[in-house]
Every structure is written in structure tokens, then in C-alpha cells.
Motif scaffolding. Structure first.
Motif, PDB file in Angstrom:
ATOM      1  N   LEU A   1       3.821   1.629  -0.708  1.00 50.86           N
ATOM      2  CA  LEU A   1       4.929   0.810  -1.557  1.00 50.86           C
ATOM      3  C   LEU A   1       4.563  -0.597  -1.267  1.00 50.86           C
ATOM      4  N   LEU A   2       4.094  -0.953  -0.116  1.00 53.71           N
ATOM      5  CA  LEU A   2       3.709  -2.596  -0.098  1.00 53.71           C
ATOM      6  C   LEU A   2       2.454  -2.861  -0.610  1.00 53.71           C
ATOM      7  N   ARG A   3       1.563  -1.886  -0.765  1.00 52.34           N
ATOM      8  CA  ARG A   3       0.353  -1.876  -1.741  1.00 52.34           C
ATOM      9  C   ARG A   3       0.782  -2.089  -3.068  1.00 52.34           C
ATOM     10  N   ALA A   4       2.060  -1.372  -3.562  1.00 55.90           N
ATOM     11  CA  ALA A   4       2.162  -1.732  -5.250  1.00 55.90           C
ATOM     12  C   ALA A   4       2.950  -2.907  -5.492  1.00 55.90           C
ATOM     13  N   ASN A   5       3.335  -3.532  -4.233  1.00 48.84           N
ATOM     14  CA  ASN A   5       3.984  -4.879  -4.437  1.00 48.84           C
ATOM     15  C   ASN A   5       3.295  -5.805  -3.477  1.00 48.84           C
TER      16      ASN A   5
ATOM     17  N   GLU B   1     -13.522  -2.681   3.113  1.00 46.47           N
ATOM     18  CA  GLU B   1     -13.749  -1.293   3.333  1.00 46.47           C
ATOM     19  C   GLU B   1     -12.540  -0.653   3.520  1.00 46.47           C
ATOM     20  N   GLN B   2     -11.202  -1.045   4.061  1.00 49.69           N
ATOM     21  CA  GLN B   2     -10.110  -0.660   4.177  1.00 49.69           C
ATOM     22  C   GLN B   2      -9.304  -0.538   2.864  1.00 49.69           C
ATOM     23  N   ARG B   3      -9.505  -1.523   2.157  1.00 50.01           N
ATOM     24  CA  ARG B   3      -8.790  -1.508   0.819  1.00 50.01           C
ATOM     25  C   ARG B   3      -9.464  -0.384  -0.021  1.00 50.01           C
ATOM     26  N   ASN B   4     -10.951  -0.468  -0.123  1.00 44.99           N
ATOM     27  CA  ASN B   4     -11.355   0.700  -0.961  1.00 44.99           C
ATOM     28  C   ASN B   4     -10.871   2.210  -0.378  1.00 44.99           C
ATOM     29  N   ALA B   5     -10.685   2.463   1.001  1.00 46.00           N
ATOM     30  CA  ALA B   5     -10.416   3.669   1.323  1.00 46.00           C
ATOM     31  C   ALA B   5      -8.998   3.724   0.812  1.00 46.00           C
ATOM     32  N   ILE B   6      -8.247   2.850   1.058  1.00 44.02           N
ATOM     33  CA  ILE B   6      -6.814   2.998   0.568  1.00 44.02           C
ATOM     34  C   ILE B   6      -6.536   3.232  -0.955  1.00 44.02           C
TER      35      ILE B   6
ATOM     36  N   ALA C   1       7.052  -9.749   0.052  1.00 41.78           N
ATOM     37  CA  ALA C   1       7.148  -9.559   1.689  1.00 41.78           C
ATOM     38  C   ALA C   1       8.530  -8.648   1.740  1.00 41.78           C
ATOM     39  N   TRP C   2       8.396  -7.568   2.615  1.00 45.69           N
ATOM     40  CA  TRP C   2       9.364  -6.717   2.826  1.00 45.69           C
ATOM     41  C   TRP C   2       9.997  -6.630   4.163  1.00 45.69           C
ATOM     42  N   ASP C   3      11.149  -6.515   4.397  1.00 47.60           N
ATOM     43  CA  ASP C   3      11.726  -6.414   5.665  1.00 47.60           C
ATOM     44  C   ASP C   3      11.938  -5.036   6.045  1.00 47.60           C
TER      45      ASP C   3
ATOM     46  N   TYR D   1       1.462  -6.533   2.490  1.00 40.90           N
ATOM     47  CA  TYR D   1       0.037  -5.417   2.256  1.00 40.90           C
ATOM     48  C   TYR D   1      -1.072  -6.478   2.349  1.00 40.90           C
ATOM     49  N   GLU D   2      -1.853  -6.480   3.298  1.00 37.35           N
ATOM     50  CA  GLU D   2      -2.895  -7.237   3.430  1.00 37.35           C
ATOM     51  C   GLU D   2      -3.997  -6.679   4.366  1.00 37.35           C
ATOM     52  N   CYS D   3      -5.006  -6.147   3.915  1.00 31.22           N
ATOM     53  CA  CYS D   3      -6.002  -5.242   4.771  1.00 31.22           C
ATOM     54  C   CYS D   3      -6.728  -6.242   5.237  1.00 31.22           C
TER      55      CYS D   3
END
Length: 120
Positions: A29-33, A82-87, A37-39, A76-78
Motif C-alpha cells: 500500500l505504501l509502495r503504491a503511494n 537491493e531491498q527495493r528490487n526484492a520488493i 505519508a500515512w498514519d 515507503y523508503e527502502c
């Protein structure tokens, strides 16, 4: 079959970072947006979960370097490319092979969480 559908490095990412389907869905969800910023409450409403459950899993994602938090808001802030790629790869696999991915998440050994209380 899971071995064929989910590459070893993506399986390893799940085993290291994803403890529940709800946690994975929150990350998606956070990756899509990424600009938003989400609470906790907003994420909880979107995922039909309790604020307490969401607060815990968002904190875990922050500890894993997959989200950033500031003043009770999450983004969303990897920590690494490497983490961004895996996600990104896991998101693609999840969109086509939902059941094998969710099975892998459900079948993984749970992390042990201990809380110590003083005797009254």
C-alpha cells in the motif's frame, strides 16, 4: 512448486522481512503511494485491521529499513536498492501467484517476541 515460482533471493527476503500477509499488504500500500505519508489509522482502515496491529507491523517495517517514520507518519523508503528490487520483484510475483506467496509467509517460522512483566 514454490521454488519454481519464487526465486531464492525473493524467498530469502520474505523470510527475513515479512512476518504476515497484513504486513506485506501494508508495505504494498505504501509502495503504491510513495509520495504520501500515512498514519496508522489510515493504513488500518485501508487494510481492515486494528490500529494496534498496524502500528506494530509498521514499526517492524521501519526497523527492517523498508519504511521511514516521522511524527507518526510513515512513507515507503527502502534503505537500499537491493531491498527495493526484492520488493518490486515480490510484488510482481504476488500479483500472479498470490497463493504460493501467502503460503510461504504463513508457513515461515515466527519470530519470537518476549515481553517481560514484573511480578506484582
Amino acid at each position: 512448486m514454490v521454488d519454481e515460482l519464487i526465486p531464492a533471493d525473493v524467498r530469502d527476503f520474505i523470510l527475513r522481512h515479512i512476518d504476515s500477509v497484513a504486513q506485506w499488504e501494508a508495505l504494498l500500500l505504501l509502495r503504491a503511494n510513495p509520495a504520501e505519508a500515512w498514519d496508522v489509522g489510515r493504513v488500518a482502515r485501508r487494510l481492515y485491521a486494528s490500529d494496534g496491529e498496524i502500528a506494530e507491523l509498521l514499526a517492524q517495517l521501519c526497523q527492517g529499513g523498508l519504511l521511514a517514520a516521522s511524527n507518526g507518519l510513515f512513507r515507503y523508503e527502502c534503505a537500499s536498492a537491493e531491498q527495493r528490487n526484492a520488493i518490486d520483484r515480490l510484488a510482481e510475483i504476488y500479483s500472479r501467484h498470490l497463493i504460493p506467496v501467502t503460503r510461504l509467509i504463513h508457513d515461515k517460522p515466527r519470530r519470537t517476541r518476549c515481553s517481560f512483566q514484573k511480578d506484582p
